[in-house]
Structures are given as C-alpha cells and as structure tokens.
Write an enzyme that holds these catalytic residues in place. Structure first.
Site, mmCIF file in Angstrom:
data_model
loop_
_atom_site.group_PDB
_atom_site.id
_atom_site.type_symbol
_atom_site.label_atom_id
_atom_site.label_comp_id
_atom_site.label_asym_id
_atom_site.label_seq_id
_atom_site.Cartn_x
_atom_site.Cartn_y
_atom_site.Cartn_z
ATOM 1 N N CYS A 1 0.901 -1.509 0.284
ATOM 2 C CA CYS A 1 0.103 -0.036 -0.042
ATOM 3 C C CYS A 1 0.893 1.377 0.253
ATOM 4 O O CYS A 1 1.528 1.833 1.386
ATOM 5 C CB CYS A 1 -1.154 -0.423 0.999
ATOM 6 N N CYS B 1 -0.695 3.936 2.377
ATOM 7 C CA CYS B 1 -0.371 4.015 4.173
ATOM 8 C C CYS B 1 1.374 3.926 3.945
ATOM 9 O O CYS B 1 1.545 4.849 4.982
ATOM 10 C CB CYS B 1 -0.806 2.619 3.804
ATOM 11 N N ASP B 2 2.363 3.625 3.186
ATOM 12 C CA ASP B 2 3.855 2.975 3.569
ATOM 13 C C ASP B 2 4.108 4.465 3.110
ATOM 14 O O ASP B 2 5.271 4.892 3.618
ATOM 15 C CB ASP B 2 3.912 1.963 3.353
#
Ligand code: NAP
Length: 318
Positions: free
Chosen positions: A136, A139-140
């Site tokens: 992701c 997200c990261d």
C-alpha cells in the site's frame, strides 16, 4: 452473541458495498453492511482518484468518507465485524457469521468483499512485511522519504503507485517480469515520463534481504539472460494483483480460473440469492465506476428477488 435478521446483508464496505447500502436504504430495505476495518476498501489504498465522474481529483480517503456519509444518510447500518462465513441454509436464507460471534440472517446477501493483495511468495517477504515490504503506497510511502524503492509489477496498480511513490523516494525502480507493461497507456506514459523512475524489464525478485530490522536489498534474476544481481533498496512495494475474497462463501459456486465469481447480468451468482459486486466478480476491469454500477444493479435485482420470494410465501388461512 446476538442473532439479527435483515432483508439484505452486504459484506464489505468498499465503493460497491457503500453504494449497495445507499440503494438499499433508498429501496426501504432493512440492510446491514459488515466490514472488518474502516469503510472505503481499496479506496483507502489509493491516493488521488481522477477517474470518478464529478470529481476531477479527489483523495481516496475523502471519497471513502463521502460515500460512507452518503450511505448513512439513507439509513445504512454499518457494523464493524469481520465475516467468517456465508452459508445458505436448508430454508433458503443465508446465515452470515461474524468474528464477534454475532450471526446475521437474511434471504439475500450481496458480497462486495473485494480482494487481498497477491504476495510474491519469495524468502524475506513475510519476515519484512511492514518493515520495508508493503502492499500500500498511500499507507506507507511517507515512511520512505529520500530512499530508493522498488515497485514490483506491470499493471495499473504498479505503474500508478510507482509514480505516486516518487513524491517521497529519491528513486523508484519498477521491476517487471516481462518486457512490456499491461498498464493503461496513460499510466505507462507517466512512468516513462518520470525522471525518478527506472524500469527493470524481464526482472524477477528471488529474495528480499534485510539487516534483521529493515529491507536493504533485493536479489534479482533476469529471466531472459539468467543473470543474477543485487539491487540496494530501502523498501519494496508489491503490486502484482489481487485474490478475490470469496473464501468465506461455503458451498460450490461458479467462478473463473482466477477464482472470481461468475454472475449473471443482474449480479446474481450461481447460488440463488447471493449477489456479487465489484472486485470479487469476474469482469473485464475493476474500477470504482464499475463497482458502484455492479452494486446498483445488484440491489435493484435483490429487491425484485425479495418481492418474488414474498409473493411465493403461502398465504395464511384460518
Ligand atoms: P493486474 O492488472 O492483474 O497486474 C498485475 C501485474 O503483476 C501484471 O503486470 C503481472 O505481470 C504482474 N505479476 C503477476 N504475478 C506476478 C508475480 N508472481 N511476480 C511478478 N509479477 C507478477 O493487477 P493490478 O495492477 O493490481 O490491477 C487490478 C485491477 O485494478 C485491474 O483491472 C486494473 O485496471 C485496476 N486498477 C485500475 C487503476 C486505475 O485505473 N487508476 C489503478 C489500480 C488498479 P504480467 O503482465 O506479466 O501478467
């Protein structure tokens, strides 16, 4: 452990599930949406969305919130509970069991549970998941400011997310197992036009290596020449497809070679009363627009199916 009865159970709160909830509310159906995490599904793994009509550019997280609020406005009941199984019982109704121990009963289920990212299946991947291995970018990505990253895959997700990751990374290698992308031309153009991206064609990852704490390099093999090499990276983002979340459905159902539900033209699966919408369904493409289209059709068809079931009920005589 409660037992709750509904007209309609919607499994998953991605775009398809939230759209189904909206239409169910407007159809005056008693419906529940069961979701294991935050509403939004794959929208939460997407940064900017530029292909949803009416929104030239919107963050995935914002579109999720708007879709959830819209569904709630029409009376959707959103319940956080991971669905363990969906089972058709002898009386024709479905029994849906949640991780909480609660059970949900309804004559109709619309499965909109999306998919799970496919894993590379190489040594180091499970060990370094969350410590340099990610599925992701939104997200990261921000954890990797100024670092060199690798993206694996050659589809829409890999190319789109590689471009996104260049906001943070000093350089992004896209490693693809063939010599041509399958991504749509506009996304390919972005990759080829981005000076921070370098494509490694015909490359496969054999191992993800780390220092015990974080990823430090990839062991690569060129599938044409057989040459092996190491590539120093601070993180690796894997975008090689999704596996549909169909495993919760007990009993046989028609599916394609990749395991996606085969439905009829009103989204009914081969199990009467079980509808599928969005990424779990076998179809040409998986977009937000197609997910909400599927969900709209599924709810309208489900309402008709429910009405027919009621018409078939024997009339009580005194
Ligand atoms: P995808 O289109 O199935 O692409 C998967 C990619 O991973 C392919 O390039 C494939 O290589 C490669 N791959 C598969 N298994 C591999 C393995 N074991 N090792 C190395 N590489 C492997 O999947 P996706 O990109 O996740 O997209 C899924 C769906 O969502 C698509 O329909 C896509 O159009 C849609 N999507 C759309 C957008 C957008 O429109 N903005 C964004 C994301 C996703 P081969 O090419 O050799 O098979």
């Amino acid at each position: 452990m409660a037992m709750k009865a509904y007209d309609l159970i919607i499994v998953g709160a991605g775009p398809a599930g939230l759209c189904a909830a909206l239409y169910a509310g407007r159809s005056m159906l008693k419906a529940v949406v069961l979701e294991r995490g935050a509403p939004g599904g794959e929208l939460l793994n997407t940064d900017l969305i530029e292909d949803y009509p009416g929104f030239e550019s919107i963050l995935g997280s914002e579109l999720s919130q708007r879709m959830a609020a819209h569904a709630l406005k029409f009376g959707a009941e959103l319940v956080t509970d991971a669905v363990l199984s969906v089972e058709k019982q002898d009386d024709g109704a479905f029994l849906v069991t949640g991780e909480s121990g609660d059970t949900y009963h309804a004559p109709v289920v619309i499965l909109t549970a999306g998919g799970t990212p496919t894993k590379l299946g190489v040594p180091g991947e499970p060990e370094y998941a969350g410590r340099g291995v990610s599925y992701c970018a939104v997200c990261d990505g921000h954890f990797f400011r100024g670092e060199v990253l690798a993206v694996i895959g050659g589809g829409d997700a890999a190319t789109e997310e590689a471009d996104f990751l260049t906001r943070y990374a000093s350089k992004v290698y896209v490693i693809h197992r063939r010599d041509a992308f399958r991504a749509s031309p506009i996304l390919q153009q972005r990759v080829f036009g981005n000076p921070k991206i370098e494509v490694i064609w015909n490359g496969v990852v054999e191992r993800i290596e780390g220092d015990g704490r974080n990823v430090i390099q990839l062991a690569l093999r060129d599938v044409v020449t057989g040459t092996r090499s190491e590539l120093a990276v601070g993180g690796v983002f894997v975008f090689i497809g999704f596996q549909p979340n169909t495993g919760i459905v007990k009993g046989h159902f028609r599916h394609d070679a990749a395991g996606y539900f085969i439905t009829d033209d009103v989204m009914m699966t081969s199990i009467p009363g079980l509808f599928a919408a969005g990424d779990v369904r076998a179809q040409l493409t998986r977009q937000i627009t197609t997910a909400v289209g599927d969900a709209t059709t599924a709810v309208i068809a489900a309402a008709k199916y429910l009405a027919e079931l009621r018409d078939r009920q024997p009339v009580a005589t005194t």
